[in-house]
Design a protein around this motif. Sequence first.
Motif, short mmCIF file in Angstrom:
data_model
loop_
_atom_site.label_atom_id
_atom_site.label_comp_id
_atom_site.label_asym_id
_atom_site.label_seq_id
_atom_site.Cartn_x
_atom_site.Cartn_y
_atom_site.Cartn_z
N ALA A 111 -1.34 22.44 7.46
CA ALA A 111 -0.74 23.62 6.83
C ALA A 111 -0.20 23.34 5.43
O ALA A 111 0.06 24.27 4.67
CB ALA A 111 0.38 24.17 7.71
N TYR A 112 -0.05 22.06 5.08
CA TYR A 112 0.56 21.70 3.80
C TYR A 112 -0.44 21.16 2.77
O TYR A 112 -0.04 20.77 1.68
CB TYR A 112 1.68 20.69 4.04
CG TYR A 112 2.73 21.26 4.95
CD1 TYR A 112 3.70 22.13 4.47
CD2 TYR A 112 2.71 20.99 6.32
CE1 TYR A 112 4.63 22.70 5.31
CE2 TYR A 112 3.65 21.56 7.17
CZ TYR A 112 4.60 22.41 6.66
OH TYR A 112 5.53 22.98 7.50
N TRP A 113 -1.71 21.13 3.12
CA TRP A 113 -2.72 20.62 2.20
C TRP A 113 -2.89 21.57 1.02
O TRP A 113 -2.74 22.78 1.13
CB TRP A 113 -4.06 20.50 2.89
CG TRP A 113 -4.14 19.41 3.92
CD1 TRP A 113 -3.17 18.54 4.29
CD2 TRP A 113 -5.27 19.10 4.73
NE1 TRP A 113 -3.61 17.70 5.27
CE2 TRP A 113 -4.91 18.02 5.56
CE3 TRP A 113 -6.54 19.62 4.83
CZ2 TRP A 113 -5.80 17.47 6.48
CZ3 TRP A 113 -7.42 19.08 5.74
CH2 TRP A 113 -7.05 18.00 6.55
N GLY A 114 -3.22 20.99 -0.13
CA GLY A 114 -3.58 21.78 -1.30
C GLY A 114 -2.42 22.45 -2.01
O GLY A 114 -2.64 23.34 -2.84
N ARG A 115 -1.21 22.02 -1.74
CA ARG A 115 -0.03 22.68 -2.33
C ARG A 115 0.80 21.72 -3.19
O ARG A 115 1.87 22.09 -3.63
CB ARG A 115 0.81 23.28 -1.21
CG ARG A 115 0.02 24.39 -0.49
CD ARG A 115 0.59 24.89 0.79
NE ARG A 115 1.99 25.21 0.77
CZ ARG A 115 2.71 25.51 1.84
NH1 ARG A 115 2.13 25.54 3.02
NH2 ARG A 115 3.98 25.79 1.75
N GLY A 116 0.30 20.50 -3.41
CA GLY A 116 0.98 19.56 -4.28
C GLY A 116 1.99 18.66 -3.60
O GLY A 116 2.61 17.81 -4.24
N TYR A 117 2.17 18.82 -2.28
CA TYR A 117 3.17 18.02 -1.57
C TYR A 117 2.85 16.52 -1.60
O TYR A 117 3.74 15.70 -1.78
CB TYR A 117 3.30 18.46 -0.12
CG TYR A 117 4.05 19.75 0.07
CD1 TYR A 117 5.44 19.80 -0.12
CD2 TYR A 117 3.40 20.90 0.47
CE1 TYR A 117 6.14 20.97 0.06
CE2 TYR A 117 4.10 22.09 0.66
CZ TYR A 117 5.46 22.11 0.45
OH TYR A 117 6.15 23.28 0.63
N ALA A 118 1.58 16.15 -1.41
CA ALA A 118 1.23 14.73 -1.36
C ALA A 118 1.55 14.04 -2.69
O ALA A 118 2.15 12.96 -2.71
CB ALA A 118 -0.24 14.54 -1.00
N THR A 119 1.19 14.68 -3.79
CA THR A 119 1.46 14.09 -5.10
C THR A 119 2.95 14.01 -5.37
O THR A 119 3.47 12.97 -5.80
CB THR A 119 0.75 14.90 -6.20
OG1 THR A 119 -0.66 14.91 -5.94
CG2 THR A 119 1.01 14.30 -7.57
N ALA A 120 3.68 15.10 -5.10
CA ALA A 120 5.13 15.10 -5.35
C ALA A 120 5.82 14.04 -4.51
O ALA A 120 6.69 13.30 -5.01
CB ALA A 120 5.71 16.48 -5.03
N ALA A 121 5.44 13.93 -3.25
CA ALA A 121 6.08 12.96 -2.36
C ALA A 121 5.71 11.53 -2.75
O ALA A 121 6.56 10.63 -2.73
CB ALA A 121 5.69 13.24 -0.91
N ALA A 122 4.45 11.31 -3.14
CA ALA A 122 4.04 9.97 -3.54
C ALA A 122 4.79 9.54 -4.81
O ALA A 122 5.20 8.38 -4.92
CB ALA A 122 2.53 9.92 -3.76
N GLU A 123 4.98 10.46 -5.74
CA GLU A 123 5.74 10.12 -6.94
C GLU A 123 7.18 9.75 -6.59
O GLU A 123 7.74 8.79 -7.12
CB GLU A 123 5.71 11.27 -7.94
CG GLU A 123 4.37 11.40 -8.63
CD GLU A 123 4.30 12.54 -9.64
OE1 GLU A 123 5.27 13.32 -9.75
OE2 GLU A 123 3.27 12.65 -10.33
N GLU A 142 0.84 -1.20 0.00
CA GLU A 142 0.00 0.00 0.00
C GLU A 142 0.87 1.24 0.00
O GLU A 142 1.81 1.36 0.79
CB GLU A 142 -0.91 0.03 1.23
CG GLU A 142 -1.80 1.26 1.23
CD GLU A 142 -2.46 1.56 2.55
OE1 GLU A 142 -3.57 2.13 2.51
OE2 GLU A 142 -1.88 1.26 3.60
N ILE A 143 0.53 2.17 -0.88
CA ILE A 143 1.15 3.49 -0.85
C ILE A 143 0.20 4.41 -0.09
O ILE A 143 -1.03 4.26 -0.18
CB ILE A 143 1.46 4.03 -2.26
CG1 ILE A 143 2.22 5.34 -2.15
CG2 ILE A 143 0.22 4.15 -3.11
CD1 ILE A 143 2.85 5.82 -3.43
N GLY A 144 0.77 5.32 0.68
CA GLY A 144 -0.07 6.23 1.45
C GLY A 144 0.64 7.52 1.75
O GLY A 144 1.85 7.67 1.52
#
Length: 177
Positions: free
Chosen positions: A109-121, A101-103
């Motif tokens: 404070a970091y929501w909505g700024r692209g961090y989750a997608t960049a980090a998941a990649e 599982e990837i998660g």
Amino acid sequence: MKTAKPATAPPALPAVELRVPTDEDALNWHRVFNDPEVMEFFGGSPAELSVYEELTARQRRHHAELGFCLYTLVDPADGAVIGFTGAQPWPRDWGPVGEIEIGWRLGRAYWGRGYATAAAEAALASVRAAGVRHVVAVVDARNERSMAVTRRLGMRRAETVLPPGQNRTAYCHRLEL
């Protein structure tokens, strides 16, 4: 005569840094996730520090044994711990048992700024390097922010999951690597 609008490039993803969690990261994760909004889809209330102490220790073992884990996500600009992202073997006896599982989980404070997608990649690169052929992401059906990340990663919804003893629905998304 109508003219076509020029295609616009998607916004650039922010720079991120991933590191294997340290002992100190248990405290960092506890601090960053000590927010009912952050924990809304993870039981609703913040977890005790001991939960993060066990989780960071397990992630260090995963990294040593598997070559990947849930990494601490750091903002390279200022060194602040943003949250975590990465992969681990599915830890429950229901749902996609036996899958990787990837998660991701980020501080509010970091929501909505692209961090989750960049980090998941970035985390997917370590999973690929370890020879994993596909991953899953189990996301609460109400968590539109995480559903959007799965779409940006190119994942497809594969099945509906009903966590036992809970009155909620989750979706299992899959990605072939």
